[in-house]
Design a protein around this motif. Structure first.
Motif, PDB file in Angstrom:
ATOM      1  N   LYS A 116      41.626  42.652  39.089  1.00 40.83           N
ATOM      2  CA  LYS A 116      42.678  41.740  39.544  1.00 40.83           C
ATOM      3  C   LYS A 116      42.117  40.342  39.773  1.00 40.83           C
ATOM      4  CE  LYS A 116      46.150  44.674  39.851  1.00 40.83           C
ATOM      5  NZ  LYS A 116      47.394  44.521  39.057  1.00 40.83           N
ATOM      6  N   VAL A 117      40.915  40.285  40.331  1.00 42.85           N
ATOM      7  CA  VAL A 117      40.266  38.990  40.577  1.00 42.85           C
ATOM      8  C   VAL A 117      39.987  38.281  39.252  1.00 42.85           C
ATOM      9  CG1 VAL A 117      38.192  37.863  41.496  1.00 42.85           C
ATOM     10  CG2 VAL A 117      39.242  39.767  42.739  1.00 42.85           C
ATOM     11  N   PHE A 118      39.498  39.008  38.269  1.00 42.68           N
ATOM     12  CA  PHE A 118      39.193  38.400  36.979  1.00 42.68           C
ATOM     13  C   PHE A 118      40.465  37.981  36.236  1.00 42.68           C
ATOM     14  CE2 PHE A 118      34.986  40.431  37.434  1.00 42.68           C
ATOM     15  CZ  PHE A 118      34.198  39.362  37.074  1.00 42.68           C
ATOM     16  N   ALA A 119      41.519  38.769  36.365  1.00 41.78           N
ATOM     17  CA  ALA A 119      42.779  38.409  35.706  1.00 41.78           C
ATOM     18  C   ALA A 119      43.311  37.090  36.242  1.00 41.78           C
ATOM     19  CB  ALA A 119      43.810  39.524  35.893  1.00 41.78           C
ATOM     20  N   ARG A 120      43.237  36.896  37.548  1.00 43.04           N
ATOM     21  CA  ARG A 120      43.713  35.645  38.142  1.00 43.04           C
ATOM     22  C   ARG A 120      42.768  34.493  37.832  1.00 43.04           C
ATOM     23  NH1 ARG A 120      46.777  39.125  38.492  1.00 43.04           N
ATOM     24  NH2 ARG A 120      47.239  38.066  36.528  1.00 43.04           N
ATOM     25  N   SER A 121      41.497  34.786  37.573  1.00 44.80           N
ATOM     26  CA  SER A 121      40.564  33.713  37.206  1.00 44.80           C
ATOM     27  C   SER A 121      40.901  33.143  35.832  1.00 44.80           C
ATOM     28  CB  SER A 121      39.121  34.234  37.211  1.00 44.80           C
ATOM     29  OG  SER A 121      38.883  35.124  36.134  1.00 44.80           O
TER      30      SER A 121
END
Length: 275
Positions: A116-121
């Motif tokens: 989820k963190v990488f998707a938002r990055s």
């Protein structure tokens, strides 16, 4: 933890699949698609510019920003903040919303909140060209300080992963965490220099702050302060943070990361039973 990080690296293809699926699902039924990742922060930036740049504009703001315009300050902060806000909110539901995958896939469960963190990055990276346009229009600085962007992303990514590993399992075990998360996001928004200059808190040589020294120190211990200053300072030279502030931010983010890993491992067995 080192062994587990190595295992996650070997399972990076699964991480990539989850990131692509997350982005596809989020925008598949939208007419504007990925443009929403730009529209949302730009609308927020417009609102804050009107409130703080027009209605409540204070003399002396120009000295804090150098020659750069206030819209550049707002936009460079908002895009970084949107990554933080969305990363916290969505990673908190990463386990509870994917229970079937978690109980059937033989992968490290940390992958789910981290994805989820990488998707938002990715959404943050899409916004960098927009910030570049604002820098061209509003007299941004194009110097070696642009290295602050990847450095800020690295520190923010470490911080977000740590927070996600804390919130994701706790949200499964304690449903009050969902409400608490919304409250935390609101508090964090105003506890860091996203829409106001850091000088408002710590002062400047010609305009010292009236806030007590202990408060100024505690304020700067917030890892988000250094992260936001890196994002602002990449384009606005007078706001480039000191080495001390960057080190404090990086250290705080690393502590949260280690704490998050520990919390996730301690809670994992209870989470699997709950799911």
């Amino acid at each position: 933890m080192t062994v587990e990080v190595g295992t996650l690296w070997r399972q990076r293809s699964v991480m990539g699949m989850l990131v692509r699926r997350d982005l596809a699902v989020k925008y598949q039924s939208s007419m504007l698609g990925y443009l929403w990742s730009l529209i949302d922060p730009l609308v927020q930036a417009l609102i804050y510019w009107f409130i703080f740049g027009v209605l409540y504009h204070r003399s002396g703001d120009e000295n804090m920003l150098g020659h750069a315009g206030y819209p550049l300050f707002i936009v460079s902060g908002i895009f970084a903040w949107m990554w933080m806000s969305a990363g916290i909110t969505e990673s908190a539901h990463a386990l509870s919303s994917q229970s079937r995958l978690i109980t059937t896939m033989r992968v490290h469960r940390q992958i789910f909140p981290i994805s989820k963190v990488f998707a938002r990055s990715v959404e943050f990276l899409v916004g960098i060209p927009v910030v570049l346009v604002f820098a061209l229009i509003f007299d941004g600085y194009f110097t070696w300080r642009l290295i602050a962007i990847p450095l800020g992303m690295l520190i923010q990514g470490v911080l977000l992963i740590g927070v996600s590993l804390i919130l994701a399992p706790l949200n499964v075990l304690f449903r009050d965490v969902e409400r608490m998360t919304r409250l935390i996001v609101r508090i964090l928004m105003y506890s860091a220099p996203v829409i106001y200059p850091l000088a408002r808190v710590i002062g400047t040589p010609g305009d010292p702050s009236t806030l007590p020294g202990w408060f100024q120190f505690l304020y700067q211990c917030n890892p988000l302060v250094g992260i936001m200053e890196l994002q602002h300072g990449a384009w606005i030279a007078p706001m480039f943070p000191s080495a001390q502030l960057v080190i404090m931010s990086a250290t705080g983010s690393l502590i949260v990361f280690i704490l998050g890993w520990w919390v996730f491992n301690r809670a994992e067995s209870a989470v699997l039973k709950e799911l």
